[in-house]
Write a protein that holds these residues in place. Structure first.
Motif, PDB file in Angstrom:
ATOM      1  N   HIS A  41      21.928  42.129   1.234  1.00 41.65           N
ATOM      2  CA  HIS A  41      23.341  41.788   1.044  1.00 41.65           C
ATOM      3  C   HIS A  41      23.509  40.390   0.465  1.00 41.65           C
ATOM      4  O   HIS A  41      24.569  40.059  -0.074  1.00 41.65           O
ATOM      5  N   GLN A  42      22.488  39.551   0.598  1.00 41.74           N
ATOM      6  CA  GLN A  42      22.535  38.194   0.058  1.00 41.74           C
ATOM      7  C   GLN A  42      21.524  38.107  -1.092  1.00 41.74           C
ATOM      8  O   GLN A  42      20.322  38.000  -0.857  1.00 41.74           O
ATOM      9  N   ARG A  43      22.015  38.170  -2.304  1.00 43.79           N
ATOM     10  CA  ARG A  43      21.137  38.114  -3.473  1.00 43.79           C
ATOM     11  C   ARG A  43      21.354  36.797  -4.214  1.00 43.79           C
ATOM     12  O   ARG A  43      22.422  36.199  -4.176  1.00 43.79           O
ATOM     13  N   GLY A  44      20.309  36.356  -4.907  1.00 44.68           N
ATOM     14  CA  GLY A  44      20.427  35.165  -5.730  1.00 44.68           C
ATOM     15  C   GLY A  44      20.660  33.894  -4.943  1.00 44.68           C
ATOM     16  O   GLY A  44      21.402  33.010  -5.385  1.00 44.68           O
ATOM     17  N   VAL A  45      20.023  33.757  -3.777  1.00 40.23           N
ATOM     18  CA  VAL A  45      20.203  32.550  -2.974  1.00 40.23           C
ATOM     19  C   VAL A  45      19.565  31.358  -3.681  1.00 40.23           C
ATOM     20  O   VAL A  45      18.445  31.435  -4.195  1.00 40.23           O
ATOM     21  N   ASP A  46      20.285  30.255  -3.724  1.00 35.72           N
ATOM     22  CA  ASP A  46      19.742  28.995  -4.243  1.00 35.72           C
ATOM     23  C   ASP A  46      19.008  28.324  -3.087  1.00 35.72           C
ATOM     24  O   ASP A  46      19.599  27.608  -2.278  1.00 35.72           O
ATOM     25  N   TRP A  47      17.706  28.548  -2.989  1.00 33.41           N
ATOM     26  CA  TRP A  47      16.950  28.082  -1.835  1.00 33.41           C
ATOM     27  C   TRP A  47      16.817  26.568  -1.798  1.00 33.41           C
ATOM     28  O   TRP A  47      16.799  25.972  -0.711  1.00 33.41           O
ATOM     29  N   THR A  48      16.725  25.958  -2.955  1.00 28.77           N
ATOM     30  CA  THR A  48      16.676  24.490  -2.988  1.00 28.77           C
ATOM     31  C   THR A  48      17.956  23.918  -2.405  1.00 28.77           C
ATOM     32  O   THR A  48      17.928  22.991  -1.584  1.00 28.77           O
ATOM     33  N   ARG A  49      19.069  24.473  -2.802  1.00 26.45           N
ATOM     34  CA  ARG A  49      20.361  24.025  -2.273  1.00 26.45           C
ATOM     35  C   ARG A  49      20.462  24.309  -0.776  1.00 26.45           C
ATOM     36  O   ARG A  49      20.978  23.485  -0.004  1.00 26.45           O
TER      37      ARG A  49
END
Length: 240
Positions: A41-49
């Protein structure tokens, strides 16, 4: 125009800045580590952010039953590690479809493995109300449910060397296991209790929780969690 600072003024300003950074670092080290859990359900997470916003760990959904692997798992799992965030995998249990051992083996083959690298959290088992039908405990009696969880746990232990973290709510545990105390001695508890000031009364003989899922939304992607301890303690927990 502003005059050029003197050497003394520059030194004082530098010292003040360094003290402020040190104080902020000390506060961050003392605060319980925050994290989250994600699925497809959570796609394209900006992991650095996410790391910059305070995420120190994440649990990523890997599998469900013995026929589903999250299409987002690889991206999420690798992305969190690349950003320096401790990560682990979790399995969503569907106990009426196959045995605990069968689901555990599928989970470990498809993302639930653990290694003592200090960056991988132990596997986790998500036990909650049945989202696919009216039988809230999947049609299993309390004794059968306890046996199912034990079967899953034993298989994970045999394949990875770690007992799984158990995610649940106090209500589910009471209704579906009879508030069994069979797991409190050797399983870490991941308790879900949202929009409350504390984790509340714990189920099944546990006297403390390891993770608390306290909200489903916030500045971090996915559900919001906190570790019961320090960042150093979280790293020790990851290493086993």
């Amino acid at each position: 125009m502003t005059a050029r600072p003197t050497a003394r003024a520059f030194t004082l300003a530098l010292c003040a800045a360094l003290l402020a950074v040190g104080a902020a670092s000390a506060r961050a080290a003392a605060d319980p580590p925050r994290g989250h859990d994600v699925s497809s359900h959570q796609r394209g997470v900006d992991w650095t952010r996410a790391g910059e916003d305070g995420a120190r760990f994440v649990y990523v959904k890997a599998t469900e039953s013995t026929d589903y692997r999250s299409p987002a798992f690889e991206e999420q799992y690798a992305g969190a590690r690349a950003a320096g965030i401790l990560r682990g995998a979790y399995h969503f249990a569907v106990p009426d479809r196959s045995s605990g051992a069968a689901q555990a083996a599928y989970f470990v083959r498809n993302g639930g493995a653990w290694r003592a690298d200090g960056r991988t959290l132990p596997p986790a088992l998500d036990m909650e109300y049945n989202p696919y039908g009216t039988q809230r405990c999947y049609g299993l009696g309390r004794t059968a449910m306890v046996r199912w969880i034990r079967s899953f746990s034993d298989e994970v232990l045999g394949l990875t060397g770690r007992r799984p973290v158990l995610y649940t709510t106090a209500d589910w545990w009471r209704l579906c296991t009879g508030d069994s105390t069979a797991f409190a001695g050797d399983h870490a508890l991941w308790i879900a209790r949202h929009d409350a000031s504390d984790a509340g009364a714990l189920p099944g003989g546990w006297t403390t929780w390891t993770f608390w899922q306290y909200a489903t939304a916030g500045t971090l992607p996915g559900d919001q969690n906190v570790f019961h301890g320090s960042l150093a303690g979280l790293k020790r927990f990851a290493r086993g």
